[in-house]
Design an enzyme around this catalytic site. Structure first.
Site, PDB file in Angstrom:
ATOM      1  N   CYS A  82       0.810  -1.224   0.000  1.00 53.81           N
ATOM      2  CA  CYS A  82       0.000   0.000   0.000  1.00 53.81           C
ATOM      3  C   CYS A  82       0.841   1.271   0.000  1.00 53.81           C
ATOM      4  O   CYS A  82       0.536   2.229  -0.720  1.00 53.81           O
ATOM      5  CB  CYS A  82      -0.996  -0.006   1.153  1.00 53.81           C
ATOM      6  N   ASP A 263      -7.363   5.720  -1.792  1.00 46.73           N
ATOM      7  CA  ASP A 263      -7.069   4.520  -1.011  1.00 46.73           C
ATOM      8  C   ASP A 263      -6.585   3.408  -1.942  1.00 46.73           C
ATOM      9  O   ASP A 263      -7.310   3.006  -2.856  1.00 46.73           O
ATOM     10  CB  ASP A 263      -8.348   4.090  -0.279  1.00 46.73           C
ATOM     11  N   HIS A 265      -6.216   0.291  -1.243  1.00 40.66           N
ATOM     12  CA  HIS A 265      -6.598  -1.032  -0.743  1.00 40.66           C
ATOM     13  C   HIS A 265      -7.765  -1.646  -1.518  1.00 40.66           C
ATOM     14  O   HIS A 265      -8.807  -2.002  -0.968  1.00 40.66           O
ATOM     15  CB  HIS A 265      -6.921  -0.950   0.748  1.00 40.66           C
TER      16      HIS A 265
END
Length: 382
Positions: A82, A263, A265
């Protein structure tokens, strides 16, 4: 390791899926909303805000790519990549701004050759200059084996090294350590002599400036929030690499006391956009753009961050230094960082021209008693 929020085989359907409820990505408030130094009205400029957000490069977890580190290596970065993806996002945005300008916007039908050239540099392939493969393998020299989580400082140092080997990008990265921007160090790095003509000219290499910071012990110290907001308002802003406990995020703007972020993810399949000549390549391009950003309160941010700026010209860098002096140093009770014309005498001198001078100035400082900036305690491994 980081826990993925969701796992998607194809983001294409999600990108266009109908929703009977208005998304809650932009708050309905009258205060200004800032994205990379651009000011919006959160009530009146919803369409423009979302177009701006969607135009940002969104790098996420991928799966089924060529193994990293040999035939038995990693074929996905889910759970550990990430922060590497956040590093890709800030560098990708720097290249977009540098080569296409801050007013360039992406649309699904975009086939701009410069845009595609930039995107290809981040594909999940060994030969791509800024691929997950290159970042992960270069991280070994920073003491991070493949599959281990990076901190904000580590990813900045790795990108600083990689960008030197991609001449087309025409970009230099400076990591300002010890909470100090040293003006003469940066000008020495960015100025280059052009002897192609009879007259000696000094030109400026566009600068991606990264300032790693520790703004608290285990949580964000509220004294720094006002200064952090101001950074998003500078026209040179490239956002903030950081996150919240267990999650690395790329913060691209702010509204009120909230930060707006992309993000990484989401796990998507690996693939190539090439020249967007068929449906598969067009769909793959969509996976690099997030339709809706997310937001969170600044107090929930992890205190380990890296503030980023892009200065395409020396004039923009001089202007940034003045903005920092006027808005952060003179007016904030506790400035985020300092500016110095010369390198402090107590620092160990390291030649800036050395290809291996990854940590070129001084150790990263932090709040007294805080853990080391890039330690595993910065983002807990779960």
């Amino acid at each position: 390791m980081c826990i993925a929020r969701r796992d998607m085989d194809c983001v294409y359907e999600a990108y266009f899926e109908s929703n009977n409820h208005e998304p809650d990505d932009i708050p309905k408030v009258s205060v200004p909303l800032w994205i990379f130094g651009k000011k919006y009205n959160a009530l009146d400029d919803i369409a423009e805000i979302r177009q701006d957000i969607t135009s940002k490069l969104w790098f996420t977890y991928r799966k089924n790519f060529v193994p990293i580190g040999g035939d038995n290596g990693y074929v996905s970065d889910k759970g550990w990549g990430c922060m590497l993806r956040c590093g890709q996002m800030v560098l990708g945005q720097a290249l977009l701004f540098s080569h296409l300008g801050r007013d360039w916007f992406w649309e699904p039908g975009t086939k701009d050759s410069v845009y595609l050239k930039i995107l290809k540099r981040f594909e999940d392939a060994r030969q791509a200059p800024f691929s997950i493969h290159q970042i992960a393998l270069t991280g070994i020299s920073e003491g991070k084996p493949v599959g281990h989580w990076f901190g904000p400082n580590t990813v900045a140092q790795v990108l600083k090294r990689l960008v030197k080997y991609d001449e087309w990008s025409s970009l230099v990265i400076h990591v300002a350590l010890d909470n100090t921007i040293v003006i003469n160090d940066i000008k020495e790095l960015c100025r280059k002599n052009d002897i192609s003509t009879k007259l000696l000219r000094v030109s400026w290499m566009p600068l991606l400036l990264v300032v790693p910071l520790r703004l608290g012990l285990n949580e964000m110290n509220p004294i720094y929030i006002s200064g952090l907001k101001k950074c998003f308002q500078f026209k040179q802003s490239l956002g903030v690499i950081g996150g919240k406990p267990n999650l690395a995020l790329y913060f691209i703007g702010c509204v009120g006391n909230e930060v707006i972020y992309l993000d990484p993810h989401t796990t998507q399949r690996a693939g190539s956009v090439n020249n967007k000549e068929n449906e598969s390549e067009i769909e793959m391009d969509l996976t690099y753009h997030c339709k809706y950003a997310s937001r969170m309160n600044m107090s929930s941010m992890d205190p380990s961050i890296a503030v980023c700026f892009l200065c395409k010209t020396e004039g923009e860098f001089n202007d940034l230094c003045q903005l920092i002096q006027d808005n952060l140093i003179l007016t904030e009770r506790q400035p985020l960082f300092e500016i110095s014309v010369e390198r402090p005498t107590q620092w160990v001198s390291t030649p800036l021209t050395s290809p291996d001078a990854v940590v070129a100035e001084a150790p990263v400082s932090s709040v007294p008693g805080a853990p080391k900036l890039d330690s595993d305690s910065d983002f807990e491994i779960v």
